[in-house]
Write a protein that holds these residues in place. Structure first.
Motif, PDB file in Angstrom:
ATOM      1  N   ALA A 122       0.824  -1.195   0.000  1.00 24.35           N
ATOM      2  CA  ALA A 122       0.000   0.000   0.000  1.00 24.35           C
ATOM      3  C   ALA A 122       0.869   1.260   0.000  1.00 24.35           C
ATOM      4  CB  ALA A 122      -0.919  -0.005   1.216  1.00 24.35           C
ATOM      5  N   VAL A 123       0.323   2.318  -0.574  1.00 24.95           N
ATOM      6  CA  VAL A 123       1.004   3.605  -0.612  1.00 24.95           C
ATOM      7  C   VAL A 123       0.821   4.308   0.735  1.00 24.95           C
ATOM      8  CG1 VAL A 123       1.101   5.832  -1.773  1.00 24.95           C
ATOM      9  CG2 VAL A 123       0.593   3.765  -3.083  1.00 24.95           C
ATOM     10  N   THR A 124       1.846   4.986   1.200  1.00 23.83           N
ATOM     11  CA  THR A 124       1.789   5.698   2.476  1.00 23.83           C
ATOM     12  C   THR A 124       2.049   7.177   2.265  1.00 23.83           C
ATOM     13  OG1 THR A 124       2.591   3.754   3.696  1.00 23.83           O
ATOM     14  CG2 THR A 124       2.771   5.886   4.795  1.00 23.83           C
ATOM     15  N   VAL A 125       1.168   8.015   2.818  1.00 20.55           N
ATOM     16  CA  VAL A 125       1.400   9.459   2.870  1.00 20.55           C
ATOM     17  C   VAL A 125       1.965   9.765   4.251  1.00 20.55           C
ATOM     18  CG1 VAL A 125       0.359  11.751   2.812  1.00 20.55           C
ATOM     19  CG2 VAL A 125      -0.427   9.984   1.240  1.00 20.55           C
ATOM     20  N   LEU A 126       3.186  10.289   4.286  1.00 20.71           N
ATOM     21  CA  LEU A 126       3.878  10.565   5.546  1.00 20.71           C
ATOM     22  C   LEU A 126       3.894  12.070   5.774  1.00 20.71           C
ATOM     23  CD1 LEU A 126       5.526   9.518   7.927  1.00 20.71           C
ATOM     24  CD2 LEU A 126       7.560   9.637   6.495  1.00 20.71           C
ATOM     25  N   LEU A 127       3.211  12.519   6.820  1.00 20.38           N
ATOM     26  CA  LEU A 127       3.103  13.941   7.147  1.00 20.38           C
ATOM     27  C   LEU A 127       4.079  14.246   8.278  1.00 20.38           C
ATOM     28  CD1 LEU A 127      -0.792  14.046   7.106  1.00 20.38           C
ATOM     29  CD2 LEU A 127       0.726  14.879   5.303  1.00 20.38           C
ATOM     30  N   ASP A 128       5.259  14.737   7.923  1.00 26.61           N
ATOM     31  CA  ASP A 128       6.294  15.026   8.921  1.00 26.61           C
ATOM     32  C   ASP A 128       6.060  16.405   9.528  1.00 26.61           C
ATOM     33  OD1 ASP A 128       8.484  14.571  10.457  1.00 26.61           O
ATOM     34  OD2 ASP A 128       9.960  14.854   8.869  1.00 26.61           O
ATOM     35  N   ASN A 129       6.458  16.577  10.790  1.00 29.67           N
ATOM     36  CA  ASN A 129       6.277  17.847  11.508  1.00 29.67           C
ATOM     37  C   ASN A 129       4.826  18.313  11.418  1.00 29.67           C
ATOM     38  OD1 ASN A 129       9.114  18.233  12.220  1.00 29.67           O
ATOM     39  ND2 ASN A 129       9.439  18.613  10.039  1.00 29.67           N
ATOM     40  N   LEU A 130       3.911  17.393  11.696  1.00 24.35           N
ATOM     41  CA  LEU A 130       2.490  17.651  11.500  1.00 24.35           C
ATOM     42  C   LEU A 130       1.978  18.829  12.329  1.00 24.35           C
ATOM     43  CD1 LEU A 130      -0.073  16.694  10.105  1.00 24.35           C
ATOM     44  CD2 LEU A 130      -0.426  15.087  11.987  1.00 24.35           C
ATOM     45  N   SER A 131       2.530  19.027  13.506  1.00 29.20           N
ATOM     46  CA  SER A 131       2.045  20.106  14.375  1.00 29.20           C
ATOM     47  C   SER A 131       2.296  21.480  13.776  1.00 29.20           C
ATOM     48  CB  SER A 131       2.723  20.022  15.749  1.00 29.20           C
ATOM     49  OG  SER A 131       4.132  20.187  15.622  1.00 29.20           O
ATOM     50  N   GLU A 132       3.176  21.564  12.754  1.00 28.54           N
ATOM     51  CA  GLU A 132       3.499  22.849  12.134  1.00 28.54           C
ATOM     52  C   GLU A 132       2.763  23.076  10.821  1.00 28.54           C
ATOM     53  OE1 GLU A 132       7.780  23.754  12.268  1.00 28.54           O
ATOM     54  OE2 GLU A 132       8.012  21.932  13.472  1.00 28.54           O
ATOM     55  N   MET A 133       1.794  22.232  10.509  1.00 32.31           N
ATOM     56  CA  MET A 133       1.024  22.406   9.273  1.00 32.31           C
ATOM     57  C   MET A 133       0.141  23.646   9.381  1.00 32.31           C
ATOM     58  SD  MET A 133      -1.753  19.858   7.435  1.00 32.31           S
ATOM     59  CE  MET A 133      -0.547  18.869   6.551  1.00 32.31           C
ATOM     60  N   PRO A 134       0.192  24.565   8.401  1.00 30.96           N
ATOM     61  CA  PRO A 134      -0.634  25.771   8.438  1.00 30.96           C
ATOM     62  C   PRO A 134      -2.115  25.453   8.274  1.00 30.96           C
ATOM     63  CG  PRO A 134       0.593  25.651   6.385  1.00 30.96           C
ATOM     64  CD  PRO A 134       1.108  24.551   7.243  1.00 30.96           C
TER      65      PRO A 134
END
Length: 605
Positions: free
Chosen positions: A398-410
């Protein structure tokens, strides 16, 4: 998303097509039955030819149909002349699609401006929607077409998606990405068959915001001359290569020897490109090539960092083992989850161990600004993730979307991610997950929710579960992990002296695993023996911080490290090279000789 320049180009192409329809083809916009249809006897040989030219099987087209024919859209395959030879409509008849039927001809001279003819003419994926169609009867539809090319780049036909036009630019973008990737996979398979006896070099582009760009192939002969390249390579090299790639020396184009790649097949190299992008290059030898063909030039195996296993990550810590097991279970079932932990605790390494060789699309939320344009950065990445998940083979995972430093997403990007997770939730309820979403955060994300920096509804959608990785200072036996890591870095068994192990246990490791790895790499640079001592750790933060600490000697081993042991360890680490031992301790050779006599140290036999 499409940039202003591309939009202007498409508008010009559509306007030019309309001009041809009116001036050259003499078509009438309000024609009652505008689409010409061939007889069934004429369709069969065309279908046979395109099936043969695309590999002799229709399994790939069936797979495309299975993931797109949902009653809201239909899949269309045409030959190079725009004649429809395969149609998937999920139970809807030709009358529902206003003339789209087997044998219908979508050549511009007959069907006017439409997605199929525009894609065949332009040589790339194109969407024609609504009023952009020349014929008024086609106005309710949006048609996205992409050309299909064979191994040599010759036009075979097209594959298209047709849907009712709702003016949704994101839907059009998804269709283009989906079809472009599908067409590239067809050409890649044909290319691998055509050049099975040649060395194949894979190129992939790391252009910002374009995680799917690349994946092209180049065939190179034994003399290093390029035999051919897929369209993806031609697109990546646009403006960087002088003339066609075929016939040019590989070294002249890419400034590296193909023979060097052949010596170490599968090794991945990176090279800079224009505008800060990078390109990765790796080679694959012909299957029948004998390993002995390269035995005349022995080369040491490259030291590569492979994705660590979950067992490696949990070394010396029961808490970490439990966290890894929990993450593995969540990953298998496809539940979105959040991994939290201080810098260097192993968040990225954990995901690398879970995903293995499966596709991963990484988004660094810290690099995004607080502007509406951030949606235009995130949207195509999420759309491309869906494309990969639909086209992925079962063997790829399966494909994975990795959201790094998520707490800093605008906030603007958070709204886009919220919509994406809603769609994913609906899809996951329909069957096995083909797309996973995992978030990484250095600080507890719930703190950002409490401070109003992160949406609470998004948090509870994403954090179906939360995995908190312990810092290195909280592990039960950090010295065990250090010994295993040092052995892997050195490529041979490395032990730790009792004093070195005590130093590691006492160190707080603010940089966690990353700091430990850096310290061990530095210590191994000068260590000649197979046992690391405090002398070897002296240039690292582990020993420096211990020497500066004002705690009691019983708690800080460095302060109780007697002179005789220090001299002996320095001599052992340098294989009793007195000059090297003196240099590492920062004293003269005469001082070392004097201390050897003072403490009665003798060189081991």
């Amino acid at each position: 998303m499409i940039g202003p320049g591309q939009k202007a180009l498409i508008c010009e192409e559509i306007a030019a097509s309309w001009a041809r329809c009116e001036g050259q083809h003499r078509l009438a916009r309000d024609a009652a039955r505008p689409i010409l249809r061939l007889q069934a006897s004429e369709i069969a040989p065309r279908l046979e030819r395109i099936t043969e030219r695309t590999g002799g099987r229709q399994g790939f087209f069936r797979h495309l149909a299975s993931v797109t024919s949902d009653g809201k859209r239909c899949l269309v395959v045409t030959d190079a002349e725009g004649v429809l030879v395969r149609l998937e409509t999920a139970g809807m008849g030709a009358e529902d699609w206003n003339g789209i039927a087997l044998g219908s001809c979508w050549d511009e001279r007959v069907a006017g401006t439409n997605g199929v003819s525009m894609a065949l003419r332009a040589g790339r994926a194109v969407t024609v929607g609504g009023a952009d169609h020349f014929y008024a009867r086609l106005k309710p539809f949006a048609c996205t077409g992409a050309p299909i090319l064979d191994a040599k780049g010759a036009l075979v036909g097209s594959v298209s998606l047709v849907t009712f036009d709702r003016g949704n630019a994101a839907e059009h973008q998804f269709a283009r990405q989906f079809l472009e990737t599908a067409a590239e996979r067809i050409q890649r398979r044909l290319f691998e068959q055509q050049f099975a006896e040649s060395m194949l070099i894979t190129l992939s582009s790391g252009a910002g915001g374009q995680p799917l760009s690349g994946g092209g192939l180049i065939a190179v002969d034994a003399a290093g001359i390029i035999l051919g390249a897929t369209s993806a390579v031609e697109r990546m090299m646009a403006g960087q290569a002088s003339g066609p790639l075929k016939g040019q020396p590989f070294q002249a184009v890419f400034d590296m020897e193909s023979e060097a790649l052949a010596r170490v097949p599968e090794r991945v190299l990176s090279m800079p490109m224009a505008r800060g992008a990078t390109m990765t290059v790796s080679a694959r030898l012909p299957e029948e090539a004998s390993p002995r063909a390269h035995a005349a030039r022995p080369l040491a195996a490259p030291r590569r960092r492979l994705p660590p296993s979950l067992r490696d990550l949990a070394t010396g810590c029961k808490i970490m083992a439990a966290r890894c097991a929990e993450a593995g279970m969540l990953f298998r079932v496809g539940t979105p989850f959040l991994v939290e932990g201080e810098t260097g605790t192993g968040k990225s390494a954990l995901l690398a161990a879970l995903t293995g060789a499966a596709p991963v699309l990484k988004v660094d939320c810290a690099s995004m600004g607080s502007t509406p344009e951030d949606q235009d950065v995130l949207r195509p990445i999420l759309s491309q993730a869906r494309v990969l998940s639909l086209l992925s083979d079962t063997s790829e995972g399966a494909v994975t979307v990795l959201l790094d430093n998520l707490s800093e997403m605008p906030s603007e990007a958070q709204a886009e991610l919220r919509r994406f997770l809603d769609e994913l939730e609906a899809e996951r309820s329909e069957g096995a997950p083909r797309l996973r979403v995992v978030g990484l955060s250095r600080q507890p994300l719930l703190d950002a929710v409490a401070e109003g920096r992160f949406r609470d509804d998004l948090y509870y959608l994403l954090a179906g579960a939360r995995i908190s990785l312990p810092p290195l200072r909280a592990r039960e036996q950090p010295e065990v992990l250090a010994q295993v890591l040092a052995t892997k870095l050195a490529g041979r068994r490395i032990d730790l002296s009792a004093e070195a192990a005590a130093l590691i246990r006492a160190h707080p490791f603010p940089g966690n695993l990353r700091e430990l790895r850096t310290a061990l790499e530095r210590a191994l640079m000068t260590a000649a023996g197979d046992c690391l001592t405090p002398v070897d750790l002296r240039p690292t933060s582990i020993a420096r911080d211990a020497a500066l600490t004002a705690a009691p000697a019983a708690q800080v081993p460095w302060l109780s490290y007697d002179e005789a042991t220090m001299i002996r360890d320095a001599l052992t680490s340098s294989r009793w090279n007195v000059s090297e031992a003196a240099r590492r301790l920062g004293v003269s050779r005469a001082t070392i000789n004097r201390k050897i006599k003072l403490h009665g140290l003798t060189r081991p036999s």
